[in-house]
Each structure stands twice: as structure tokens, then as C-alpha cells.
Design a protein around this motif. Structure first.
Motif, PDB file in Angstrom:
ATOM      1  N   SER A   1      39.627  39.746  37.389  1.00 48.24           N
ATOM      2  CA  SER A   1      39.405  38.418  37.969  1.00 48.24           C
ATOM      3  C   SER A   1      40.564  37.982  38.855  1.00 48.24           C
ATOM      4  CB  SER A   1      39.179  37.394  36.857  1.00 48.24           C
ATOM      5  OG  SER A   1      40.297  37.359  35.996  1.00 48.24           O
ATOM      6  N   ALA A   2      41.735  38.594  38.708  1.00 38.13           N
ATOM      7  CA  ALA A   2      42.883  38.284  39.557  1.00 38.13           C
ATOM      8  C   ALA A   2      42.764  38.960  40.926  1.00 38.13           C
ATOM      9  CB  ALA A   2      44.169  38.714  38.880  1.00 38.13           C
ATOM     10  N   GLY A   3      41.730  39.784  41.107  1.00 36.61           N
ATOM     11  CA  GLY A   3      41.506  40.441  42.384  1.00 36.61           C
ATOM     12  C   GLY A   3      42.231  41.757  42.541  1.00 36.61           C
TER      13      GLY A   3
ATOM     14  N   ARG B   1      43.732  44.722  47.164  1.00 40.57           N
ATOM     15  CA  ARG B   1      44.064  43.291  47.139  1.00 40.57           C
ATOM     16  C   ARG B   1      44.350  42.774  48.550  1.00 40.57           C
ATOM     17  NH1 ARG B   1      45.578  39.605  43.051  1.00 40.57           N
ATOM     18  NH2 ARG B   1      46.537  37.804  43.986  1.00 40.57           N
ATOM     19  N   ARG B   2      45.100  43.536  49.336  1.00 41.19           N
ATOM     20  CA  ARG B   2      45.397  43.119  50.708  1.00 41.19           C
ATOM     21  C   ARG B   2      44.120  43.043  51.538  1.00 41.19           C
ATOM     22  NH1 ARG B   2      50.038  46.578  49.943  1.00 41.19           N
ATOM     23  NH2 ARG B   2      48.946  48.263  51.007  1.00 41.19           N
ATOM     24  N   LYS B   3      43.204  43.975  51.316  1.00 43.87           N
ATOM     25  CA  LYS B   3      41.920  43.957  52.040  1.00 43.87           C
ATOM     26  C   LYS B   3      41.133  42.699  51.690  1.00 43.87           C
ATOM     27  CE  LYS B   3      37.522  46.341  52.228  1.00 43.87           C
ATOM     28  NZ  LYS B   3      36.681  47.338  51.587  1.00 43.87           N
ATOM     29  N   MET B   4      41.085  42.350  50.419  1.00 42.42           N
ATOM     30  CA  MET B   4      40.352  41.164  49.983  1.00 42.42           C
ATOM     31  C   MET B   4      40.994  39.893  50.549  1.00 42.42           C
ATOM     32  SD  MET B   4      37.871  42.506  48.495  1.00 42.42           S
ATOM     33  CE  MET B   4      37.030  41.148  47.762  1.00 42.42           C
ATOM     34  N   GLU B   5      42.328  39.853  50.613  1.00 46.85           N
ATOM     35  CA  GLU B   5      43.017  38.696  51.177  1.00 46.85           C
ATOM     36  C   GLU B   5      42.718  38.557  52.678  1.00 46.85           C
ATOM     37  OE1 GLU B   5      47.081  39.423  50.149  1.00 46.85           O
ATOM     38  OE2 GLU B   5      46.842  38.578  48.136  1.00 46.85           O
ATOM     39  N   ARG B   6      42.710  39.665  53.401  1.00 46.09           N
ATOM     40  CA  ARG B   6      42.393  39.610  54.832  1.00 46.09           C
ATOM     41  C   ARG B   6      40.973  39.109  55.066  1.00 46.09           C
ATOM     42  NH1 ARG B   6      45.268  44.656  55.292  1.00 46.09           N
ATOM     43  NH2 ARG B   6      43.283  45.700  54.949  1.00 46.09           N
ATOM     44  N   GLU B   7      40.041  39.553  54.241  1.00 44.57           N
ATOM     45  CA  GLU B   7      38.648  39.107  54.388  1.00 44.57           C
ATOM     46  C   GLU B   7      38.513  37.622  54.103  1.00 44.57           C
ATOM     47  OE1 GLU B   7      36.071  41.557  52.071  1.00 44.57           O
ATOM     48  OE2 GLU B   7      36.517  43.345  53.249  1.00 44.57           O
ATOM     49  N   SER B   8      39.276  37.098  53.167  1.00 38.24           N
ATOM     50  CA  SER B   8      39.189  35.659  52.856  1.00 38.24           C
ATOM     51  C   SER B   8      39.784  34.823  53.987  1.00 38.24           C
ATOM     52  CB  SER B   8      39.878  35.347  51.538  1.00 38.24           C
ATOM     53  OG  SER B   8      41.257  35.501  51.656  1.00 38.24           O
ATOM     54  N   TRP B   9      40.775  35.353  54.714  1.00 35.32           N
ATOM     55  CA  TRP B   9      41.376  34.623  55.842  1.00 35.32           C
ATOM     56  C   TRP B   9      40.405  34.520  57.003  1.00 35.32           C
ATOM     57  CZ3 TRP B   9      46.352  37.989  55.676  1.00 35.32           C
ATOM     58  CH2 TRP B   9      47.148  37.564  54.600  1.00 35.32           C
ATOM     59  N   LYS B  10      39.505  35.496  57.145  1.00 31.79           N
ATOM     60  CA  LYS B  10      38.553  35.507  58.266  1.00 31.79           C
ATOM     61  C   LYS B  10      37.482  34.450  58.103  1.00 31.79           C
ATOM     62  CE  LYS B  10      39.145  40.394  59.299  1.00 31.79           C
ATOM     63  NZ  LYS B  10      38.502  41.695  59.316  1.00 31.79           N
ATOM     64  N   ARG B  11      37.261  34.000  56.906  1.00 34.52           N
ATOM     65  CA  ARG B  11      36.180  33.028  56.649  1.00 34.52           C
ATOM     66  C   ARG B  11      36.551  31.657  57.059  1.00 34.52           C
ATOM     67  NH1 ARG B  11      34.152  35.174  50.811  1.00 34.52           N
ATOM     68  NH2 ARG B  11      33.663  37.225  51.541  1.00 34.52           N
TER      69      ARG B  11
ATOM     70  N   TYR C   1      42.163  42.843  30.804  1.00 35.55           N
ATOM     71  CA  TYR C   1      42.916  44.048  31.152  1.00 35.55           C
ATOM     72  C   TYR C   1      44.073  43.676  32.072  1.00 35.55           C
ATOM     73  CZ  TYR C   1      44.016  48.847  32.259  1.00 35.55           C
ATOM     74  OH  TYR C   1      44.668  50.035  32.400  1.00 35.55           O
ATOM     75  N   VAL C   2      45.267  43.962  31.724  1.00 35.01           N
ATOM     76  CA  VAL C   2      46.543  43.768  32.421  1.00 35.01           C
ATOM     77  C   VAL C   2      46.749  42.340  32.906  1.00 35.01           C
ATOM     78  CG1 VAL C   2      48.066  44.537  34.269  1.00 35.01           C
ATOM     79  CG2 VAL C   2      46.632  46.190  33.091  1.00 35.01           C
ATOM     80  N   ASP C   3      45.986  41.863  33.898  1.00 34.24           N
ATOM     81  CA  ASP C   3      46.260  40.552  34.484  1.00 34.24           C
ATOM     82  C   ASP C   3      45.050  39.635  34.544  1.00 34.24           C
ATOM     83  OD1 ASP C   3      44.782  41.813  36.375  1.00 34.24           O
ATOM     84  OD2 ASP C   3      46.143  41.442  38.030  1.00 34.24           O
ATOM     85  N   GLY C   4      43.936  40.035  33.990  1.00 32.53           N
ATOM     86  CA  GLY C   4      42.762  39.176  34.029  1.00 32.53           C
ATOM     87  C   GLY C   4      41.558  39.826  33.387  1.00 32.53           C
ATOM     88  N   GLU C   5      40.475  39.101  33.408  1.00 32.73           N
ATOM     89  CA  GLU C   5      39.224  39.570  32.831  1.00 32.73           C
ATOM     90  C   GLU C   5      38.580  40.604  33.747  1.00 32.73           C
ATOM     91  OE1 GLU C   5      34.915  37.582  31.960  1.00 32.73           O
ATOM     92  OE2 GLU C   5      36.703  36.373  31.575  1.00 32.73           O
ATOM     93  N   ILE C   6      37.983  41.628  33.166  1.00 36.49           N
ATOM     94  CA  ILE C   6      37.319  42.667  33.945  1.00 36.49           C
ATOM     95  C   ILE C   6      36.017  42.097  34.499  1.00 36.49           C
ATOM     96  CG2 ILE C   6      36.200  44.923  33.864  1.00 36.49           C
ATOM     97  CD1 ILE C   6      38.158  45.663  31.628  1.00 36.49           C
TER      98      ILE C   6
END
Length: 74
Positions: A41-43, A64-74, A21-26
Motif C-alpha cells: 500500500s506504500a507503493g 516507485r519512481r514510475k508510479m510517482e511520475r505517472e501521478s504527476w502527469k495527472r 509486509y515491510v512497509d505496508g499492506e499487500i
């Protein structure tokens, strides 16, 4: 952000986990009577809202921005 208007009901309702779908796999799909939420899958998160028999599809950039912020905290 608005992506598409007047998407046929059959096109959205036929989507399943694993389809492209649009930019990646569902990877996740949640269906309710008036709304379908799709995570790829592109987030990216896409919401399809039913309006007068067809769907309007939006991309939710805050997800997407929320997911990126969470990955930076790790």
C-alpha cells in the motif's frame, strides 16, 4: 536494492493479499515457481527470487519512481 537474504521458503509462500509486509499492506501479489512479486500500500514493489531453496528479497525502486511520475502527469 537487496533487503534480505536466506528468507525461508515457507515465510514467502505464506504471504497473502491483505497481510502486512515491510512497509505496508499487500495490495497485489503474483507468484511464479521461482519468483514472487509483492506490491504494498506504500507503493513499493518487492521481488523475492528463489535461490537454492530459500529466497532473496529485493525492493525495486524503479517501480516507485514510475508510479510517482505517472501521478504527476495527472
Amino acid at each position: 536494492m537487496l533487503l534480505r537474504k536466506h528468507v525461508p521458503k515457507q515465510e514467502i509462500r505464506a504471504l497473502r493479499k491483505g497481510d502486512f509486509y515491510v512497509d505496508g499492506e499487500i495490495v497485489s501479489i503474483n507468484k511464479t515457481p521461482r519468483m514472487v512479486s509483492i506490491i504494498t500500500s506504500a507503493g513499493n514493489l518487492y521481488n523475492a527470487h528463489m535461490k537454492t531453496g530459500d529466497y532473496t528479497v529485493f525492493r525495486v525502486d524503479r517501480y516507485r519512481r514510475k508510479m510517482e511520475r505517472e501521478s504527476w502527469k495527472r
